[in-house]
Scaffold this motif. Structure first.
Motif, PDB file in Angstrom:
ATOM      1  N   GLN A 132       0.825  -1.207   0.000  1.00  0.00           N
ATOM      2  CA  GLN A 132       0.000   0.000   0.000  1.00  0.00           C
ATOM      3  C   GLN A 132       0.868   1.268   0.000  1.00  0.00           C
ATOM      4  OE1 GLN A 132      -2.451  -1.088   3.528  1.00  0.00           O
ATOM      5  NE2 GLN A 132      -4.186  -0.613   2.205  1.00  0.00           N
ATOM      6  N   TYR A 133       1.948   1.235   0.730  1.00  0.00           N
ATOM      7  CA  TYR A 133       2.833   2.393   0.824  1.00  0.00           C
ATOM      8  C   TYR A 133       3.486   2.706  -0.518  1.00  0.00           C
ATOM      9  CZ  TYR A 133       6.262   5.544   2.992  1.00  0.00           C
ATOM     10  OH  TYR A 133       7.017   6.637   3.344  1.00  0.00           O
ATOM     11  N   ILE A 134       3.938   1.671  -1.235  1.00  0.00           N
ATOM     12  CA  ILE A 134       4.586   1.927  -2.526  1.00  0.00           C
ATOM     13  C   ILE A 134       3.559   2.368  -3.565  1.00  0.00           C
ATOM     14  CG2 ILE A 134       4.483  -0.431  -3.460  1.00  0.00           C
ATOM     15  CD1 ILE A 134       7.308  -0.009  -4.556  1.00  0.00           C
ATOM     16  N   TRP A 135       2.310   1.866  -3.478  1.00  0.00           N
ATOM     17  CA  TRP A 135       1.265   2.313  -4.404  1.00  0.00           C
ATOM     18  C   TRP A 135       0.984   3.797  -4.184  1.00  0.00           C
ATOM     19  CZ3 TRP A 135      -2.576  -2.093  -2.691  1.00  0.00           C
ATOM     20  CH2 TRP A 135      -2.039  -3.326  -3.082  1.00  0.00           C
ATOM     21  N   GLU A 136       0.780   4.169  -2.916  1.00  0.00           N
ATOM     22  CA  GLU A 136       0.464   5.565  -2.597  1.00  0.00           C
ATOM     23  C   GLU A 136       1.617   6.486  -2.987  1.00  0.00           C
ATOM     24  OE1 GLU A 136      -0.300   5.402   1.545  1.00  0.00           O
ATOM     25  OE2 GLU A 136      -2.206   4.319   1.331  1.00  0.00           O
ATOM     26  N   SER A 137       2.844   6.042  -2.728  1.00  0.00           N
ATOM     27  CA  SER A 137       4.012   6.865  -3.057  1.00  0.00           C
ATOM     28  C   SER A 137       4.106   7.112  -4.559  1.00  0.00           C
ATOM     29  CB  SER A 137       5.292   6.184  -2.562  1.00  0.00           C
ATOM     30  OG  SER A 137       5.276   5.989  -1.166  1.00  0.00           O
ATOM     31  N   GLY A 138       3.893   6.057  -5.348  1.00  0.00           N
ATOM     32  CA  GLY A 138       3.977   6.186  -6.795  1.00  0.00           C
ATOM     33  C   GLY A 138       2.891   7.072  -7.374  1.00  0.00           C
ATOM     34  N   LEU A 139       1.655   6.894  -6.893  1.00  0.00           N
ATOM     35  CA  LEU A 139       0.539   7.672  -7.436  1.00  0.00           C
ATOM     36  C   LEU A 139       0.643   9.140  -7.034  1.00  0.00           C
ATOM     37  CD1 LEU A 139      -2.383   5.133  -6.907  1.00  0.00           C
ATOM     38  CD2 LEU A 139      -1.160   5.657  -9.023  1.00  0.00           C
ATOM     39  N   ARG A 140       1.138   9.422  -5.811  1.00  0.00           N
ATOM     40  CA  ARG A 140       1.335  10.817  -5.404  1.00  0.00           C
ATOM     41  C   ARG A 140       2.434  11.485  -6.218  1.00  0.00           C
ATOM     42  NH1 ARG A 140       0.954   9.017   0.110  1.00  0.00           N
ATOM     43  NH2 ARG A 140       3.244   9.089   0.183  1.00  0.00           N
ATOM     44  N   TRP A 141       3.446  10.705  -6.603  1.00  0.00           N
ATOM     45  CA  TRP A 141       4.587  11.257  -7.339  1.00  0.00           C
ATOM     46  C   TRP A 141       4.234  11.569  -8.790  1.00  0.00           C
ATOM     47  CZ3 TRP A 141       7.725   9.673 -11.461  1.00  0.00           C
ATOM     48  CH2 TRP A 141       8.978  10.269 -11.559  1.00  0.00           C
ATOM     49  N   MET A 142       3.249  10.877  -9.334  1.00  0.00           N
ATOM     50  CA  MET A 142       2.888  11.067 -10.744  1.00  0.00           C
ATOM     51  C   MET A 142       2.510  12.512 -11.043  1.00  0.00           C
ATOM     52  SD  MET A 142       0.656   7.821 -12.139  1.00  0.00           S
ATOM     53  CE  MET A 142       0.645   8.485 -13.817  1.00  0.00           C
ATOM     54  N   SER A 143       2.968  12.974 -12.160  1.00  0.00           N
ATOM     55  CA  SER A 143       2.580  14.307 -12.626  1.00  0.00           C
ATOM     56  C   SER A 143       1.255  14.194 -13.400  1.00  0.00           C
ATOM     57  CB  SER A 143       3.663  14.875 -13.552  1.00  0.00           C
ATOM     58  OG  SER A 143       3.184  16.008 -14.234  1.00  0.00           O
ATOM     59  N   PRO A 144       0.311  15.113 -13.200  1.00  0.00           N
ATOM     60  CA  PRO A 144      -0.962  15.063 -13.935  1.00  0.00           C
ATOM     61  C   PRO A 144      -0.784  15.016 -15.451  1.00  0.00           C
ATOM     62  CG  PRO A 144      -1.104  16.638 -12.138  1.00  0.00           C
ATOM     63  CD  PRO A 144       0.331  16.199 -12.206  1.00  0.00           C
ATOM     64  N   SER A 145       0.326  15.550 -15.930  1.00  0.00           N
ATOM     65  CA  SER A 145       0.567  15.542 -17.375  1.00  0.00           C
ATOM     66  C   SER A 145       0.789  14.128 -17.910  1.00  0.00           C
ATOM     67  CB  SER A 145       1.774  16.418 -17.719  1.00  0.00           C
ATOM     68  OG  SER A 145       2.960  15.909 -17.105  1.00  0.00           O
ATOM     69  N   HIS A 146       1.065  13.184 -17.011  1.00  0.00           N
ATOM     70  CA  HIS A 146       1.296  11.798 -17.413  1.00  0.00           C
ATOM     71  C   HIS A 146       0.083  10.891 -17.154  1.00  0.00           C
ATOM     72  CE1 HIS A 146       5.641  11.837 -18.437  1.00  0.00           C
ATOM     73  NE2 HIS A 146       5.681  12.861 -17.595  1.00  0.00           N
ATOM     74  N   TYR A 147      -1.026  11.488 -16.727  1.00  0.00           N
ATOM     75  CA  TYR A 147      -2.208  10.677 -16.421  1.00  0.00           C
ATOM     76  C   TYR A 147      -2.764   9.978 -17.669  1.00  0.00           C
ATOM     77  CZ  TYR A 147      -2.614  12.587 -11.671  1.00  0.00           C
ATOM     78  OH  TYR A 147      -2.402  12.927 -10.366  1.00  0.00           O
ATOM     79  N   TRP A 148      -2.566  10.582 -18.828  1.00  0.00           N
ATOM     80  CA  TRP A 148      -3.167  10.021 -20.050  1.00  0.00           C
ATOM     81  C   TRP A 148      -2.337   8.878 -20.630  1.00  0.00           C
ATOM     82  CZ3 TRP A 148      -8.011  10.960 -20.884  1.00  0.00           C
ATOM     83  CH2 TRP A 148      -8.573  12.159 -20.435  1.00  0.00           C
ATOM     84  N   LEU A 149      -1.018   9.028 -20.705  1.00  0.00           N
ATOM     85  CA  LEU A 149      -0.175   8.026 -21.370  1.00  0.00           C
ATOM     86  C   LEU A 149       0.854   7.392 -20.444  1.00  0.00           C
ATOM     87  CD1 LEU A 149       0.494   9.831 -24.780  1.00  0.00           C
ATOM     88  CD2 LEU A 149      -1.231   8.090 -24.263  1.00  0.00           C
ATOM     89  N   GLY A 150       0.986   7.882 -19.223  1.00  0.00           N
ATOM     90  CA  GLY A 150       1.923   7.277 -18.285  1.00  0.00           C
ATOM     91  C   GLY A 150       3.376   7.589 -18.595  1.00  0.00           C
ATOM     92  N   TYR A 151       4.266   6.770 -17.997  1.00  0.00           N
ATOM     93  CA  TYR A 151       5.703   6.996 -18.132  1.00  0.00           C
ATOM     94  C   TYR A 151       6.389   5.954 -19.014  1.00  0.00           C
ATOM     95  CZ  TYR A 151       5.377  10.420 -14.354  1.00  0.00           C
ATOM     96  OH  TYR A 151       5.062  11.522 -13.587  1.00  0.00           O
ATOM     97  N   GLY A 152       5.620   5.083 -19.632  1.00  0.00           N
ATOM     98  CA  GLY A 152       6.212   4.055 -20.479  1.00  0.00           C
ATOM     99  C   GLY A 152       6.354   2.727 -19.749  1.00  0.00           C
ATOM    100  N   VAL A 153       6.498   1.661 -20.503  1.00  0.00           N
ATOM    101  CA  VAL A 153       6.618   0.311 -19.940  1.00  0.00           C
ATOM    102  C   VAL A 153       7.821   0.247 -18.994  1.00  0.00           C
ATOM    103  CG1 VAL A 153       7.102  -2.111 -20.481  1.00  0.00           C
ATOM    104  CG2 VAL A 153       5.520  -0.803 -21.910  1.00  0.00           C
ATOM    105  N   GLY A 154       7.585  -0.277 -17.792  1.00  0.00           N
ATOM    106  CA  GLY A 154       8.649  -0.377 -16.799  1.00  0.00           C
ATOM    107  C   GLY A 154       8.907   0.913 -16.044  1.00  0.00           C
ATOM    108  N   GLY A 155       8.048   1.921 -16.267  1.00  0.00           N
ATOM    109  CA  GLY A 155       8.259   3.216 -15.640  1.00  0.00           C
ATOM    110  C   GLY A 155       8.162   3.166 -14.125  1.00  0.00           C
ATOM    111  N   PHE A 156       7.205   2.420 -13.596  1.00  0.00           N
ATOM    112  CA  PHE A 156       7.027   2.356 -12.144  1.00  0.00           C
ATOM    113  C   PHE A 156       8.290   1.828 -11.465  1.00  0.00           C
ATOM    114  CE2 PHE A 156       5.753   0.838  -8.050  1.00  0.00           C
ATOM    115  CZ  PHE A 156       4.699   1.649  -7.657  1.00  0.00           C
ATOM    116  N   LYS A 157       8.794   0.728 -11.954  1.00  0.00           N
ATOM    117  CA  LYS A 157       9.986   0.146 -11.334  1.00  0.00           C
ATOM    118  C   LYS A 157      11.187   1.075 -11.500  1.00  0.00           C
ATOM    119  CE  LYS A 157      12.641  -4.133 -11.086  1.00  0.00           C
ATOM    120  NZ  LYS A 157      12.739  -5.542 -11.555  1.00  0.00           N
ATOM    121  N   HIS A 158      11.317   1.676 -12.663  1.00  0.00           N
ATOM    122  CA  HIS A 158      12.469   2.545 -12.936  1.00  0.00           C
ATOM    123  C   HIS A 158      12.495   3.749 -11.999  1.00  0.00           C
ATOM    124  CE1 HIS A 158      15.582   4.435 -15.447  1.00  0.00           C
ATOM    125  NE2 HIS A 158      14.926   5.570 -15.253  1.00  0.00           N
ATOM    126  N   TYR A 159      11.330   4.384 -11.795  1.00  0.00           N
ATOM    127  CA  TYR A 159      11.271   5.597 -10.995  1.00  0.00           C
ATOM    128  C   TYR A 159      11.009   5.337  -9.517  1.00  0.00           C
ATOM    129  CZ  TYR A 159      11.146   8.122 -15.429  1.00  0.00           C
ATOM    130  OH  TYR A 159      11.454   8.620 -16.673  1.00  0.00           O
TER     131      TYR A 159
END
Length: 447
Positions: free
Chosen positions: A312-339
């Protein structure tokens, strides 16, 4: 007068010398690994089988894949490449060759189903922060679509006999893992924290695989020619293995599938479930895993989180870190693990996956990926529900299959577990053929 050899003989001699030279170079480069020395030459007869009989190659790969993880892990000649990648490409080639040999309009439903998800994966690969890792995931995803199409094709060729053949292959593939698992349990040679892993690289993967084989057993029982003796011999071992893996998400999926089957198909299953749950409840390992959820739920300094709270902590951390500009297309495959190194306070400099496919799908691919994959699953659920009106039990088992997959995706990186996904998507492809009628599934499979 000395006669010169014919041109064909010269060409053959040159080819033999070339093969010999390449074999020597290859052996000298990879002499440290006997798996690599033997593995590549073994691919030659597999390629021959690919051209002559792709159906047999598919079934052979399927029956053996669950026992190959230890060998494939030892065959890596880099962090991203090994014989496992060659097998992925081989199974994709198998689907292409088989499809070309059996070209038919009835293949279209299965292929069209995967077009949009694959397009999203390609887009995500282009945007990925780590291209090599993303390409590896793309090839793995392509292999999932390939086994789905081949499971579908098997039912096109053989109708209900194709479904029976596939389910029998899946069930027979469990013999080696179950045997290894029993030996591991008897000798105490278990995974970390005393969890059972058998031939798989992690207990969770083994648990998911055993759950799938349970569904395959029940499916075979309700097709023409199903053998109840097989079910009663293997079912207790599979359920016990799921318990011994200590994988809570697999326990939840097994209970949901069991309740669905018990309430709508056979009430006797509810009684056996009650007995099994009662026995599991008094098992110390099960008690420890459940009690673990009651402690370590607060994120405070020096506190040790339990595994679900950590998720739960890593989910919340990742979603809070996301920029709204990336809500539509994301950060690319493997983006979560990379960042994750940047946004997760407990990373310690290590990259972590989301352990939740839905969160990772949104982070990596945005709302576009979430929408496409929601439609992808919803289409299968729709066909499964329609199938219950034709063949009630098999339709319900198809729904249970999808439901179990959705539950497992909530708390694990399921899409990265290649061996399990091969079995899941091949069975799903066969059920999809029957459900859409392309496998002539209208004919009743039960009395």
């Amino acid at each position: 007068m000395i006669s010169l050899p014919a041109p064909r003989q010269c060409l053959a001699l040159v080819c033999l010398l070339l093969v010999g030279a390449l074999t020597g170079v290859y052996t000298s480069l990879f002499s440290q690994s006997w798996v690599l020395v033997l593995g590549v030459p073994l691919l030659v007869p597999l390629v021959v089988l690919l051209i002559t009989h792709p159906q047999s190659l598919f079934l052979m790969l399927l029956i053996s894949r669950c026992a190959l993880d230890p060998i494939l892990e030892s065959s890596r000649f880099s962090s991203n490449v090994g014989l496992g990648a060659a097998l992925n490409l081989l199974v994709v080639a198998c689907a292409v060759v088989w499809g070309l040999q059996k070209l038919s309009q009835r293949q279209r439903p299965a292929m069209l189903l995967w077009v949009a998800p694959f397009a999203v994966m390609v887009l995500g690969t282009v945007m990925a922060p780590d291209t090599i890792s993303a390409l590896k995931k793309l090839v793995a995803f392509l292999s999932y679509g390939a086994v789905f199409v081949m499971g579908h094709q098997l039912c096109l060729d053989q109708d209900q006999r194709g479904l029976q053949t596939l389910l029998r292959v899946v069930i027979l593939s469990a013999i080696v893992p179950l045997t290894v698992g029993m030996v591991q349990y008897a000798t105490g040679n278990l995974f970390l924290e005393g969890r059972l892993a058998a031939t798989f690289t992690h207990p969770n993967i083994y648990a998911f695989y055993c759950l799938l084989v349970v569904i395959a057993l029940l499916g075979l029982q309700h097709t023409e020619g199903g053998d109840p003796g097989i079910r009663w011999a293997l079912l207790p071992l599979l359920v016990a293995s799921i318990v011994l893996t200590q994988t809570r998400s697999a326990w939840a999926a097994l209970v949901v599938a069991g309740l669905l089957y018990g309430l709508l198909v056979s009430r006797r299953v509810l009684l056996w479930m009650l007995v099994a749950v009662s026995l599991a409840a008094i098992t110390p390992a099960v008690q420890d895993r459940l009690m673990d959820l009651l402690q370590g739920n607060q994120v405070v300094q020096y506190a040790k989180l339990n595994s679900f709270a950590w998720r739960q902590y890593i989910w919340e951390s990742g979603l809070r870190w996301m920029s709204p500009s990336h809500y539509w297309l994301g950060y690319g495959v493997g983006g979560f693990k990379h960042y994750s190194i940047d946004f997760f306070p407990m990373s310690g400099g290590n990259a972590f996956g989301a352990h939740n496919v839905y969160v990772e799908r949104f982070f990596d691919g945005g709302l576009l990926a979430v929408s496409v994959f929601a439609v992808f699953i919803a289409k299968q659920l729709q066909k499964a529900w329609q199938y219950t009106r034709q063949v009630r039990t098999l339709g319900l088992l198809y729904i249970a299959l999808i439901a179990s997959y959705l539950i497992l995706n909530f708390s694990d990186n399921v899409v990265d577990y290649l061996a399990y996904n091969w079995y899941y998507w091949s069975v799903a492809g066969a059920f999809y053929a029957m459900a859409t009628g392309t496998g002539q599934g209208e004919r009743k499979a039960e009395a």
